[in-house]
Design a protein around this motif. Structure first.
Motif, PDB file in Angstrom:
ATOM      1  N   GLN B  53       0.692  -1.119  -0.123  1.00  0.00           N
ATOM      2  CA  GLN B  53       0.145  -0.219  -0.326  1.00  0.00           C
ATOM      3  C   GLN B  53       0.658   0.933   0.222  1.00  0.00           C
ATOM      4  O   GLN B  53       0.238   2.177  -0.651  1.00  0.00           O
ATOM      5  CB  GLN B  53      -0.660   0.244   1.137  1.00  0.00           C
ATOM      6  N   ALA B  54       2.277   1.854   0.418  1.00  0.00           N
ATOM      7  CA  ALA B  54       3.416   2.498  -0.059  1.00  0.00           C
ATOM      8  C   ALA B  54       4.087   2.256  -1.152  1.00  0.00           C
ATOM      9  O   ALA B  54       4.427   3.172  -1.474  1.00  0.00           O
ATOM     10  CB  ALA B  54       3.422   2.512   1.639  1.00  0.00           C
ATOM     11  N   LEU B  55       4.554   1.232  -0.979  1.00  0.00           N
ATOM     12  CA  LEU B  55       6.333   1.011  -1.766  1.00  0.00           C
ATOM     13  C   LEU B  55       5.591   1.193  -3.264  1.00  0.00           C
ATOM     14  O   LEU B  55       5.632   1.449  -4.610  1.00  0.00           O
ATOM     15  CB  LEU B  55       6.947   0.218  -1.707  1.00  0.00           C
ATOM     16  N   VAL B  56       4.906  -0.143  -3.599  1.00  0.00           N
ATOM     17  CA  VAL B  56       4.182  -0.279  -4.524  1.00  0.00           C
ATOM     18  C   VAL B  56       3.476   0.871  -5.228  1.00  0.00           C
ATOM     19  O   VAL B  56       3.208   1.363  -6.329  1.00  0.00           O
ATOM     20  CB  VAL B  56       3.367  -1.950  -4.197  1.00  0.00           C
ATOM     21  N   ASP B  60       4.361   2.879  -8.430  1.00  0.00           N
ATOM     22  CA  ASP B  60       3.724   2.346  -9.307  1.00  0.00           C
ATOM     23  C   ASP B  60       3.163   4.637 -10.115  1.00  0.00           C
ATOM     24  O   ASP B  60       3.155   4.242 -11.426  1.00  0.00           O
ATOM     25  CB  ASP B  60       1.681   2.317  -9.018  1.00  0.00           C
ATOM     26  N   ARG B  61       3.101   5.036  -8.632  1.00  0.00           N
ATOM     27  CA  ARG B  61       2.297   6.714  -9.712  1.00  0.00           C
ATOM     28  C   ARG B  61       4.149   7.069 -10.119  1.00  0.00           C
ATOM     29  O   ARG B  61       4.106   8.016 -11.515  1.00  0.00           O
ATOM     30  CB  ARG B  61       2.874   7.846  -8.478  1.00  0.00           C
ATOM     31  N   VAL B  62       5.087   6.469  -9.771  1.00  0.00           N
ATOM     32  CA  VAL B  62       6.461   6.941 -10.307  1.00  0.00           C
ATOM     33  C   VAL B  62       6.763   6.685 -11.869  1.00  0.00           C
ATOM     34  O   VAL B  62       6.567   7.754 -12.783  1.00  0.00           O
ATOM     35  CB  VAL B  62       7.561   6.127  -9.701  1.00  0.00           C
ATOM     36  N   GLY B  63       6.399   5.342 -12.148  1.00  0.00           N
ATOM     37  CA  GLY B  63       6.064   4.697 -13.283  1.00  0.00           C
ATOM     38  C   GLY B  63       5.329   5.311 -14.039  1.00  0.00           C
ATOM     39  O   GLY B  63       5.226   5.842 -15.506  1.00  0.00           O
ATOM     40  N   LYS B  64       4.299   5.635 -13.742  1.00  0.00           N
ATOM     41  CA  LYS B  64       2.524   6.294 -14.456  1.00  0.00           C
ATOM     42  C   LYS B  64       4.076   7.631 -15.394  1.00  0.00           C
ATOM     43  O   LYS B  64       3.363   8.320 -16.402  1.00  0.00           O
ATOM     44  CB  LYS B  64       1.767   6.417 -14.065  1.00  0.00           C
ATOM     45  N   MET B  83      12.793   4.357  -2.182  1.00  0.00           N
ATOM     46  CA  MET B  83      12.191   3.033  -2.176  1.00  0.00           C
ATOM     47  C   MET B  83      13.032   1.797  -1.324  1.00  0.00           C
ATOM     48  O   MET B  83      12.929   0.979  -0.373  1.00  0.00           O
ATOM     49  CB  MET B  83      11.611   2.477  -3.113  1.00  0.00           C
ATOM     50  N   ASN B  84      14.181   1.956  -2.147  1.00  0.00           N
ATOM     51  CA  ASN B  84      15.483   1.181  -1.650  1.00  0.00           C
ATOM     52  C   ASN B  84      15.655   1.148  -0.671  1.00  0.00           C
ATOM     53  O   ASN B  84      16.140   0.253   0.916  1.00  0.00           O
ATOM     54  CB  ASN B  84      16.673   1.256  -2.232  1.00  0.00           C
ATOM     55  N   ILE B 126      10.127  -2.708 -11.325  1.00  0.00           N
ATOM     56  CA  ILE B 126       9.717  -3.733 -11.151  1.00  0.00           C
ATOM     57  C   ILE B 126      10.132  -4.610  -9.650  1.00  0.00           C
ATOM     58  O   ILE B 126       9.034  -4.846  -9.068  1.00  0.00           O
ATOM     59  CB  ILE B 126      10.700  -5.194 -12.242  1.00  0.00           C
ATOM     60  N   GLU B 127      10.938  -3.538  -9.080  1.00  0.00           N
ATOM     61  CA  GLU B 127      11.588  -4.302  -8.006  1.00  0.00           C
ATOM     62  C   GLU B 127      10.225  -3.071  -7.129  1.00  0.00           C
ATOM     63  O   GLU B 127       9.883  -3.826  -6.477  1.00  0.00           O
ATOM     64  CB  GLU B 127      12.066  -3.783  -7.485  1.00  0.00           C
TER      65      GLU B 127
END
Lengths: 539, 219
Positions: B53-56, B60-64, B83-84, B126-127
């Protein structure tokens, strides 16, 4: 007009009679003289030979001396890995290996392979005084990335002052390199900074604007022209690139040419690009290359545009593909042909030509642009016109001028690629070259012979004698048999006394002789109605 | 709990690594992904919930934003770094099996090719999407790929090439993988390749950017 003058005109945004052409020959020059990329890029003699060869066969208006963005990094201490087919790759970043910025100094004109590049530039200048010689230098951001590695990306955000200092240094290297190339006689300095495609306009503004602008101002102060090359998805930065005030920007296929054209011209800067490197120039055919170049020429227009590949030509690019572009650039007529073909290309329904040419006459089709306006087309048509009377009644000829859509469809259906072309009975016979009269006659005669053989082999006949079983009827039969014997024909011979049969043929007086001919027109297939109609016309 | 999760997601989205990090300037002095993740775990939020709920969510927002060209590589790398920093705190839970990742993804730049920026970006994305990534590096020989698949049955494979001259090696690698492990999905990417090339060489999926890979894996 000399290439250099044409390019200067384009850079000055003056209307040109023909768009200048600058093939970016880098290690492809090695391919042209059969040496590996690493041999090529390490020898000023080989560079001179390879580029000279490129000038000879590609007839460019301008050409780079050397396309290798690793020269400066290598001179500054980065390790390279060499390859036979590509420029070398930087594999170690000097600022990650214990050195700091203060340990580095601007390379001299003889450090690393810089001397080789400068030497090659001097030789080429002497040999080719009339074409624009491009000196390519690594852009300040890409060089910074070579020195620091991909850490640069995060450091831009975490420690921006370090990166500003780094770019200040790479800018000095750039100015020095520009100076060396200018002193060696180069006309245009291209600052090649592909890695800027990876950053946003704000970062560009913050880190790249000043260094790039200073290099361009330096080149201008020396009285020479400049170009800013990027490759990759740099669309977001085109406006920012213009703001650094180069004389030209050059881009690759990742950015639409018309997009760059509009922004560049608005900023009163010339522009260049963006022939597709891999799918067209490397992997395509000369035909693909011509089509692609035509698209670029039409998008670019004749003000401020320089036709060029998107980036360094891949080493093994087939020279035929590049030559095809040279031809097109220099031939207004070829361009017209290409445009006419382009118009339709996508939505053509091909005709089914399988049965084309099965009628008794020999059909000669001439595919032209338009014999009234195109000289080669005119001669092609005249060649056929002259020969046609020799075959009067046997040969039918037609011109298909592809300015009309149906002619384009016809051309594509016959798989014709070049203009003008002569097809005989639907088969391509003469491409581009106008056949001498005897060759054309021979080709038509050959087709007539083939057809004749075909007609004989597919002909069956029978003779029917209608009579009353009397002496006259017998005499008729003997006469036919004798005639068959004397002519060597084996025809089935029947005699009938049936009165219904007589009625069928409307025969009153006997004996009557009826010759029925069968012609095999199709075997194992259903011909189209159009084709059958053609046969019926023969009856 | 909702609040701290959304704070962590925000740190990932904007690349705020920890309190000391100067970036982004408007978050100077505030806690980053590092501190907030620790705090969340200490206050009893399940590692699994933090991951999903936080990292993914943040990645996801970053990827978009990356595929919409609203952000670029520097910003994306900062997000991955944030994230790391959070993932470090979750590692014990991955080991214990309390947090299940979505699957394994083997990634490599093909033999003869030394370029890794694109591969690394895909790896981070992907991570960030909750996969365990096995990174074989650059210039990876076919044997090494096959050995990695042998060790990680069912893993998906991602291959990168930046040079036209190494596209051929990509083709050979795909052929070797497919002949031995026909059921392992092979994805390809890199500047010179496209979907036509993917079809030619018999790979399963081509994505033009990292987000494309993530979207495909999430299907």
């Amino acid at each position: 007009m000399k290439g250099i003058e044409l390019i200067k005109k384009a850079f000055a945004l003056q209307n040109v009679e023909r768009v200048p052409w600058v093939p970016f020959v880098g290690c492809h020059g090695g391919h042209l003289i059969n040496v590996t990329a690493s041999e090529f890029l390490k020898s000023s003699d080989l560079i001179f030979k390879g580029v000279s060869k490129a000038v000879e066969i590609y007839k460019p208006d301008g050409i780079p001396v050397l396309f290798d963005l690793q020269v400066e990094a290598e001179a500054l201490g980065c390790r390279l890995v060499w390859s036979d087919d590509n420029p070398p790759a930087v594999v170690s970043h000097v600022l990650l290996e214990g050195k700091t910025l203060s340990d580095l100094s601007v390379p001299s004109s003889t450090d690393g392979r810089i001397g080789i590049a400068i030497d090659a530039a001097k030789k080429l200048r002497k040999e080719f005084p009339d074409i624009a010689l491009y000196g390519l230098i690594t852009g300040p951001y890409t060089l910074a990335l070579h020195l620091l590695g991909t850490d640069i990306f995060m450091k831009m955000l975490e420690a921006p002052e370090e990166i500003l200092a780094l770019l200040d240094f790479t800018k000095e290297v750039g100015k020095a390199m520009a100076g060396y190339y200018i002193d060696a006689g180069c006309d245009i300095i291209a600052v090649v900074d592909p890695m800027t495609s990876q950053i946003d306009p704000d970062s560009f503004e913050m880190f790249v604007h000043e260094p790039a602008k200073e290099i361009f101002d330096f080149i201008r102060a020396k009285g020479k022209l400049s170009s800013f090359f990027v490759c990759g998805h740099a669309q977001q930065n085109i406006e920012a690139m213009c703001a650094t005030h180069p004389d030209n920007i050059s881009i690759d296929e990742n950015i639409p040419l018309d997009f760059v054209r509009d922004i560049a011209l608005k900023n009163e800067i010339s522009f260049g690009g963006n022939l597709k490197l891999t799918v067209v120039l490397l992997m395509g055919t000369p035909e693909d290359a011509r089509r692609e170049a035509m698209e670029c020429l039409d998008l670019g227009g004749k003000i401020g545009f320089v036709l060029a590949p998107g980036c360094d030509l891949p080493k093994d690019t087939p020279p035929e593909n590049i030559k095809a572009i040279t031809e097109l650039v220099n031939d207004e007529y070829l361009q017209q042909v290409e445009r006419a073909k382009e118009k339709s290309e996508t939505e053509i329904a091909l005709l089914n030509m399988k049965d084309y040419g099965r009628v008794n006459k020999v059909i000669v089709d001439i595919i032209t642009l338009d014999s009234e306006s195109c000289a080669p087309c005119q001669y092609m048509v005249e060649a056929v016109k002259r020969v046609a009377p020799h075959f009067e009644g046997i040969v039918v000829w037609r011109e298909h001028a592809i300015k009309k859509m149906e002619a384009v469809t016809f051309m594509n259906s016959l798989l014709v690629k070049n203009i003008p072309t002569i097809c005989i009975d639907g088969k391509i016979a003469f491409v581009s070259k106008i056949p001498p009269q005897n060759e054309l006659i021979a080709a038509i005669q050959q087709r007539i012979n083939e057809k004749f053989k075909l007609i004989i082999s597919s002909r069956r006949a029978e003779v029917l004698i209608l009579g009353k079983n009397d002496a006259e009827c017998k005499e008729a039969r003997e006469a036919v048999e004798l005639a068959m014997k004397e002519t060597g024909k084996h025809i089935s011979l029947k005699t009938s006394t049936d009165s219904a049969m007589k009625a069928t043929f409307g025969v009153v007086n006997t004996p009557a002789i009826i010759l029925t001919e069968h012609k095999i027109k199709a075997r194992g297939e259903v011909p189209s109605v159009d084709i059958i109609k053609e046969w019926l016309k023969d009856i | 709990m909702e609040e701290i999760l959304s704070k962590i997601a925000h740190c990932v989205e904007f690349g705020k690594v920890n309190k000391a990090a100067p970036y982004p300037p408007d978050m100077k002095g505030l806690d980053g992904a590092d501190e907030l993740t620790r705090e969340a775990l200490d206050s009893g939020v399940k590692a699994d919930v933090i991951l999903k709920q936080a990292l993914v969510e943040g990645m996801d927002r970053v990827g978009k934003k990356f595929s919409e060209k609203k952000i670029f590589i520097p910003q994306m790398l900062m997000s991955a770094k944030a994230m790391n920093a959070a993932i470090e705190h979750l590692k014990p839970y991955f080991k214990s099996g309390e947090v299940q990742r979505k699957g394994k993804f083997i990634i490599a730049t093909v033999q003869g090719d030394l370029h890794d920026i694109g591969k690394n970006l895909v790896k981070m994305s992907i991570e960030g999407a909750g996969w365990e990534v096995i990174d074989l590096g650059v210039d990876v020989k076919v044997e090494k790929l096959l050995a990695a698949i042998e060790e990680n049955p069912g893993a998906k494979i991602g291959l990168s090439a930046l040079l036209t001259t190494t596209m051929g090696n990509m083709k050979d690698a795909v052929a070797a993988i497919k002949s031995k492990y026909p059921n392992n999905e092979v994805l390809i990417g890199g500047a010179p390749v496209n979907d036509d090339f993917r079809k030619q060489i018999g790979a399963d999926y081509y994505a033009p950017d990292p987000q494309g890979v993530v979207a495909h894996l999430n299907k």
